[in-house]
Write a protein that holds these residues in place. Structure first.
Motif, PDB file in Angstrom:
ATOM      1  N   ARG A   1       0.923  -1.165   0.087  1.00  0.00           N
ATOM      2  CA  ARG A   1      -0.133   0.090   0.126  1.00  0.00           C
ATOM      3  C   ARG A   1       0.913   1.227  -0.001  1.00  0.00           C
ATOM      4  NH1 ARG A   1      -3.135   1.132   4.176  1.00  0.00           N
ATOM      5  NH2 ARG A   1      -2.028   0.247   5.921  1.00  0.00           N
ATOM      6  N   PHE A   2       1.929   1.478   0.725  1.00  0.00           N
ATOM      7  CA  PHE A   2       2.838   2.474   0.619  1.00  0.00           C
ATOM      8  C   PHE A   2       4.170   2.143  -0.112  1.00  0.00           C
ATOM      9  CE2 PHE A   2       1.589   3.945   5.302  1.00  0.00           C
ATOM     10  CZ  PHE A   2       0.179   3.879   4.852  1.00  0.00           C
ATOM     11  N   THR A   3       4.788   3.218  -0.543  1.00  0.00           N
ATOM     12  CA  THR A   3       6.091   3.234  -1.105  1.00  0.00           C
ATOM     13  C   THR A   3       6.834   4.462  -0.984  1.00  0.00           C
ATOM     14  OG1 THR A   3       4.682   2.115  -3.148  1.00  0.00           O
ATOM     15  CG2 THR A   3       6.988   3.076  -3.601  1.00  0.00           C
ATOM     16  N   ILE A   4       8.050   4.059  -0.489  1.00  0.00           N
ATOM     17  CA  ILE A   4       8.885   5.083  -0.240  1.00  0.00           C
ATOM     18  C   ILE A   4      10.035   5.273  -1.379  1.00  0.00           C
ATOM     19  CG2 ILE A   4      10.634   3.749   0.881  1.00  0.00           C
ATOM     20  CD1 ILE A   4      11.191   5.803   2.987  1.00  0.00           C
ATOM     21  N   SER A   5      10.083   6.541  -1.526  1.00  0.00           N
ATOM     22  CA  SER A   5      11.211   7.025  -2.557  1.00  0.00           C
ATOM     23  C   SER A   5      12.090   8.144  -2.245  1.00  0.00           C
ATOM     24  CB  SER A   5      10.435   7.339  -4.001  1.00  0.00           C
ATOM     25  OG  SER A   5       9.500   8.352  -3.804  1.00  0.00           O
TER      26      SER A   5
ATOM     27  N   ASP B   1      18.584  14.882  -5.598  1.00  0.00           N
ATOM     28  CA  ASP B   1      18.898  16.237  -6.364  1.00  0.00           C
ATOM     29  C   ASP B   1      17.965  17.251  -5.165  1.00  0.00           C
ATOM     30  OD1 ASP B   1      19.039  15.113  -9.672  1.00  0.00           O
ATOM     31  OD2 ASP B   1      20.508  15.356  -8.110  1.00  0.00           O
ATOM     32  N   LYS B   2      16.941  16.662  -4.591  1.00  0.00           N
ATOM     33  CA  LYS B   2      16.142  17.649  -4.006  1.00  0.00           C
ATOM     34  C   LYS B   2      16.182  17.332  -2.588  1.00  0.00           C
ATOM     35  CE  LYS B   2      12.576  18.437  -7.410  1.00  0.00           C
ATOM     36  NZ  LYS B   2      11.111  18.347  -7.658  1.00  0.00           N
ATOM     37  N   ASN B   3      17.216  16.482  -1.981  1.00  0.00           N
ATOM     38  CA  ASN B   3      17.499  15.932  -0.517  1.00  0.00           C
ATOM     39  C   ASN B   3      16.086  15.548  -0.048  1.00  0.00           C
ATOM     40  OD1 ASN B   3      20.148  16.596  -1.215  1.00  0.00           O
ATOM     41  ND2 ASN B   3      19.800  18.784  -0.711  1.00  0.00           N
ATOM     42  N   THR B   4      15.177  15.034  -0.828  1.00  0.00           N
ATOM     43  CA  THR B   4      13.804  14.794  -0.291  1.00  0.00           C
ATOM     44  C   THR B   4      13.328  13.249  -0.191  1.00  0.00           C
ATOM     45  OG1 THR B   4      13.143  16.972  -1.033  1.00  0.00           O
ATOM     46  CG2 THR B   4      11.321  15.543  -0.531  1.00  0.00           C
ATOM     47  N   VAL B   5      12.813  12.943   0.785  1.00  0.00           N
ATOM     48  CA  VAL B   5      12.314  11.498   0.702  1.00  0.00           C
ATOM     49  C   VAL B   5      10.653  11.571   0.717  1.00  0.00           C
ATOM     50  CG1 VAL B   5      11.918   9.327   2.181  1.00  0.00           C
ATOM     51  CG2 VAL B   5      14.178  10.451   1.767  1.00  0.00           C
ATOM     52  N   TYR B   6      10.166  10.759  -0.083  1.00  0.00           N
ATOM     53  CA  TYR B   6       8.435  10.733  -0.228  1.00  0.00           C
ATOM     54  C   TYR B   6       7.955   9.398   0.521  1.00  0.00           C
ATOM     55  CZ  TYR B   6       9.845  14.423  -3.684  1.00  0.00           C
ATOM     56  OH  TYR B   6      10.187  15.625  -4.094  1.00  0.00           O
ATOM     57  N   LEU B   7       6.825   9.530   0.861  1.00  0.00           N
ATOM     58  CA  LEU B   7       6.012   8.382   1.268  1.00  0.00           C
ATOM     59  C   LEU B   7       4.608   8.288   0.532  1.00  0.00           C
ATOM     60  CD1 LEU B   7       6.074   5.728   3.019  1.00  0.00           C
ATOM     61  CD2 LEU B   7       4.667   7.089   4.686  1.00  0.00           C
ATOM     62  N   HIS B   8       4.517   7.666  -0.468  1.00  0.00           N
ATOM     63  CA  HIS B   8       3.353   7.495  -1.040  1.00  0.00           C
ATOM     64  C   HIS B   8       2.439   6.519  -0.364  1.00  0.00           C
ATOM     65  CE1 HIS B   8       5.314   9.422  -4.737  1.00  0.00           C
ATOM     66  NE2 HIS B   8       6.304   8.587  -4.091  1.00  0.00           N
ATOM     67  N   MET B   9       1.233   6.947   0.203  1.00  0.00           N
ATOM     68  CA  MET B   9       0.250   6.343   0.795  1.00  0.00           C
ATOM     69  C   MET B   9      -0.978   5.942   0.076  1.00  0.00           C
ATOM     70  SD  MET B   9       0.957   7.653   4.466  1.00  0.00           S
ATOM     71  CE  MET B   9       0.018   9.080   4.292  1.00  0.00           C
ATOM     72  N   ASN B  10      -1.074   4.757  -0.325  1.00  0.00           N
ATOM     73  CA  ASN B  10      -2.411   4.308  -0.806  1.00  0.00           C
ATOM     74  C   ASN B  10      -3.381   3.472  -0.145  1.00  0.00           C
ATOM     75  OD1 ASN B  10      -1.685   5.732  -3.270  1.00  0.00           O
ATOM     76  ND2 ASN B  10      -0.288   4.056  -3.641  1.00  0.00           N
ATOM     77  N   ILE B  11      -4.677   3.390  -0.509  1.00  0.00           N
ATOM     78  CA  ILE B  11      -5.274   2.419   0.165  1.00  0.00           C
ATOM     79  C   ILE B  11      -5.640   2.560   1.745  1.00  0.00           C
ATOM     80  CG2 ILE B  11      -6.576   0.187  -0.006  1.00  0.00           C
ATOM     81  CD1 ILE B  11      -4.666  -0.632  -2.156  1.00  0.00           C
TER      82      ILE B  11
END
Length: 123
Positions: A66-70, A74-84
């Motif tokens: 359900r979740f994906t981390i990426s 270049d932007k020094n940024t981490v994302y957490l994509h949370m679905n369902i």
């Protein structure tokens, strides 16, 4: 010193999606792993997902699929994509960073914390 600033939390209905962002600044060359933890009222803080500078990821069993981390180096940024999203995902989500180049785990190993962002999933 490293500063972590989260954004993207909010209120969403069950089944919906959100994306959390965490931008790192300061002495980021020391950082080799970043991730997300969460803490619900009355519960211990738990690891949600992490990613190393080399791209290795790990996830809590409760969010796998359900979740994906990426990360964007270049932007020094981490994302957490949370679905369902589910009501049990409701918590304060904290960005975390560590110096060792290995996945984050529960119970220690984090060198820097963000201030947290609230995620609320309504049923």
């Amino acid at each position: 010193q490293v500063q972590l600033v989260e954004s993207g939390g909010g209120l969403v209905q069950s089944g919906g999606s959100l994306r959390l962002s965490c931008e790192a600044s300061g002495s980021i060359f020391y950082i080799n792993a970043m991730g997300w933890y969460r803490q619900a009222p009355g519960r211990q803080r738990e690891l949600v997902a992490s990613i190393t500078r080399g791209g290795s990821t790990n996830y809590a069993d409760s969010v796998k699929g359900r979740f994906t981390i990426s990360g964007d180096n270049d932007k020094n940024t981490v994302y957490l994509h949370m679905n369902i999203l589910k009501p049990e995902d409701t918590a304060v989500y904290y960005c975390a960073a560590a110096r060792p180049a290995r996945p984050l785990v529960n119970n220690g190993g984090v060198d820097y914390w963000g201030q947290g962002t609230q995620v609320t999933v309504s049923s």
